[in-house]
Design a protein around this motif. Structure first.
Motif, PDB file in Angstrom:
ATOM      1  N   GLY A   2       0.835  -1.204   0.000  1.00 13.49           N
ATOM      2  CA  GLY A   2       0.000   0.000   0.000  1.00 13.49           C
ATOM      3  C   GLY A   2       0.860   1.240   0.000  1.00 13.49           C
ATOM      4  N   SER A   3       0.388   2.286  -0.647  1.00 11.52           N
ATOM      5  CA  SER A   3       1.120   3.561  -0.672  1.00 11.52           C
ATOM      6  C   SER A   3       1.293   4.073   0.755  1.00 11.52           C
ATOM      7  CB  SER A   3       0.333   4.598  -1.477  1.00 11.52           C
ATOM      8  OG  SER A   3      -0.040   4.081  -2.736  1.00 11.52           O
ATOM      9  N   ASP A   4       2.451   4.725   1.014  1.00 11.21           N
ATOM     10  CA  ASP A   4       2.710   5.158   2.399  1.00 11.21           C
ATOM     11  C   ASP A   4       2.339   6.611   2.674  1.00 11.21           C
ATOM     12  OD1 ASP A   4       4.782   6.497   1.217  1.00 11.21           O
ATOM     13  OD2 ASP A   4       6.377   5.375   2.229  1.00 11.21           O
ATOM     14  N   GLY A   5       1.834   7.341   1.688  1.00 10.93           N
ATOM     15  CA  GLY A   5       1.409   8.720   1.924  1.00 10.93           C
ATOM     16  C   GLY A   5       0.796   9.311   0.659  1.00 10.93           C
ATOM     17  N   PRO A   6       0.275  10.544   0.738  1.00  9.44           N
ATOM     18  CA  PRO A   6      -0.434  11.138  -0.404  1.00  9.44           C
ATOM     19  C   PRO A   6       0.436  11.291  -1.650  1.00  9.44           C
ATOM     20  CG  PRO A   6      -0.842  12.400   1.603  1.00  9.44           C
ATOM     21  CD  PRO A   6       0.189  11.369   1.956  1.00  9.44           C
ATOM     22  N   ASP A   7       1.709  11.681  -1.490  1.00  2.12           N
ATOM     23  CA  ASP A   7       2.561  11.867  -2.673  1.00  2.12           C
ATOM     24  C   ASP A   7       2.867  10.535  -3.346  1.00  2.12           C
ATOM     25  OD1 ASP A   7       2.563  14.546  -2.144  1.00  2.12           O
ATOM     26  OD2 ASP A   7       4.550  14.571  -1.205  1.00  2.12           O
ATOM     27  N   SER A   8       3.202   9.519  -2.528  1.00  3.24           N
ATOM     28  CA  SER A   8       3.499   8.215  -3.134  1.00  3.24           C
ATOM     29  C   SER A   8       2.231   7.605  -3.720  1.00  3.24           C
ATOM     30  CB  SER A   8       4.182   7.272  -2.146  1.00  3.24           C
ATOM     31  OG  SER A   8       3.350   6.989  -1.071  1.00  3.24           O
ATOM     32  N   ALA A   9       1.062   7.870  -3.135  1.00  2.55           N
ATOM     33  CA  ALA A   9      -0.189   7.336  -3.694  1.00  2.55           C
ATOM     34  C   ALA A   9      -0.410   7.874  -5.114  1.00  2.55           C
ATOM     35  CB  ALA A   9      -1.376   7.688  -2.798  1.00  2.55           C
ATOM     36  N   VAL A  10      -0.234   9.166  -5.306  1.00  3.86           N
ATOM     37  CA  VAL A  10      -0.419   9.755  -6.641  1.00  3.86           C
ATOM     38  C   VAL A  10       0.586   9.152  -7.614  1.00  3.86           C
ATOM     39  CG1 VAL A  10      -0.193  11.890  -7.992  1.00  3.86           C
ATOM     40  CG2 VAL A  10      -1.425  11.912  -5.814  1.00  3.86           C
ATOM     41  N   TYR A  11       1.856   9.073  -7.196  1.00  2.20           N
ATOM     42  CA  TYR A  11       2.894   8.512  -8.064  1.00  2.20           C
ATOM     43  C   TYR A  11       2.580   7.056  -8.411  1.00  2.20           C
ATOM     44  CZ  TYR A  11       7.304   6.607  -9.628  1.00  2.20           C
ATOM     45  OH  TYR A  11       8.256   5.954 -10.364  1.00  2.20           O
ATOM     46  N   GLU A  12       2.251   6.268  -7.404  1.00  2.37           N
ATOM     47  CA  GLU A  12       2.072   4.830  -7.613  1.00  2.37           C
ATOM     48  C   GLU A  12       0.819   4.527  -8.439  1.00  2.37           C
ATOM     49  OE1 GLU A  12       2.248   2.933  -3.773  1.00  2.37           O
ATOM     50  OE2 GLU A  12       4.406   3.305  -3.591  1.00  2.37           O
ATOM     51  N   ILE A  13      -0.271   5.263  -8.185  1.00  2.42           N
ATOM     52  CA  ILE A  13      -1.502   5.050  -8.967  1.00  2.42           C
ATOM     53  C   ILE A  13      -1.210   5.315 -10.445  1.00  2.42           C
ATOM     54  CG2 ILE A  13      -3.786   6.046  -9.471  1.00  2.42           C
ATOM     55  CD1 ILE A  13      -4.050   6.382  -6.342  1.00  2.42           C
ATOM     56  N   HIS A  14      -0.502   6.416 -10.730  1.00  2.00           N
ATOM     57  CA  HIS A  14      -0.241   6.770 -12.135  1.00  2.00           C
ATOM     58  C   HIS A  14       0.880   5.943 -12.753  1.00  2.00           C
ATOM     59  CE1 HIS A  14      -3.349   9.713 -12.212  1.00  2.00           C
ATOM     60  NE2 HIS A  14      -2.938  10.148 -11.028  1.00  2.00           N
ATOM     61  N   TYR A  15       1.636   5.253 -11.908  1.00  4.08           N
ATOM     62  CA  TYR A  15       2.643   4.324 -12.433  1.00  4.08           C
ATOM     63  C   TYR A  15       1.943   3.162 -13.145  1.00  4.08           C
ATOM     64  CZ  TYR A  15       6.957   1.609 -12.646  1.00  4.08           C
ATOM     65  OH  TYR A  15       8.052   0.911 -13.092  1.00  4.08           O
ATOM     66  N   PHE A  16       0.773   2.781 -12.641  1.00  9.57           N
ATOM     67  CA  PHE A  16       0.083   1.605 -13.184  1.00  9.57           C
ATOM     68  C   PHE A  16      -1.220   1.910 -13.924  1.00  9.57           C
ATOM     69  CE2 PHE A  16       2.523  -0.635  -9.749  1.00  9.57           C
ATOM     70  CZ  PHE A  16       3.222  -1.487 -10.583  1.00  9.57           C
ATOM     71  N   PHE A  17      -1.869   3.033 -13.639  1.00  6.56           N
ATOM     72  CA  PHE A  17      -3.198   3.274 -14.216  1.00  6.56           C
ATOM     73  C   PHE A  17      -3.275   4.627 -14.919  1.00  6.56           C
ATOM     74  CE2 PHE A  17      -4.079   0.244 -10.779  1.00  6.56           C
ATOM     75  CZ  PHE A  17      -4.911  -0.663 -11.415  1.00  6.56           C
ATOM     76  N   LYS A  18      -4.018   4.649 -16.038  1.00  6.96           N
ATOM     77  CA  LYS A  18      -4.347   5.911 -16.704  1.00  6.96           C
ATOM     78  C   LYS A  18      -5.658   6.433 -16.095  1.00  6.96           C
ATOM     79  CE  LYS A  18      -4.716   4.435 -20.953  1.00  6.96           C
ATOM     80  NZ  LYS A  18      -4.536   2.991 -20.997  1.00  6.96           N
TER      81      LYS A  18
END
Ligand code: CMP
Length: 140
Positions: free
Chosen positions: A116-132
């Motif tokens: 799971g993402s560890d914070g708001p910045d990594s969540a945005v980065y990680e979501i867009h790493y895999f999903f459009k």
């Protein structure tokens, strides 16, 4: 509303734990806004875990994460990041609280079933790493 990236790792898919993990997510009241199964390439796994590239466990982690399919999800809800982290439990299953996914289902600190993402910045980065953007069904 907050979004976070969740991954069911290759140990979770191999042990037929996909349904169990999704059951826990839905029972917690988090919405699944996107979901896909994928066999990660080495390059894609290395890019995802780039921040860990200097760690002693990096090569082993990449080998593990490319050893079988993963389930990638975007979870959505109020405080989704911290709620998903609470459901997962600590990285090391021996230190995870009783009733968490990692305490109940994981093998060791590497083969720990979920990410799971560890914070708001990594969540945005990680979501867009895999999903459009088009892949994400927000507000369902
Ligand atoms: P995750 O939350 O996906 O973030 C990085 C991953 O590296 C972690 O879960 C584990 O799978 C793995 N990891 C973290 N610490 C260690 C460690 N000390 N030894 C082996 N693997 C680790």
């Amino acid at each position: 509303m907050e979004q976070t990236l969740a991954i069911i790792k290759p140990d979770g898919t191999a042990a037929r734990l996909v349904g169990e993990v999704i059951r826990r997510i839905e029972d917690e009241g988090l919405a699944i806004a996107a979901m896909r199964m994928e066999l990660l390439s080495e390059r894609k796994a290395e890019g995802f875990y780039y921040v860990h590239r200097q760690k002693p466990f990096f090569r082993s982690l990449i080998g593990f994460m490319t050893s079988g399919p993963v389930v990638l999800m975007v979870l959505e809800g109020e405080n989704a990041i911290s709620r998903w982290r609470t459901l997962m439990g600590a990285t090391d299953p021996r230190k995870a609280a009783p009733g968490t996914i990692r305490r109940d289902l994981a093998t060791d600190i590497e083969r720990n079933v979920v990410h799971g993402s560890d914070g708001p910045d990594s969540a945005v980065y990680e979501i867009h790493y895999f999903f459009k953007g088009d892949d994400i069904c927000s507000g369902t």
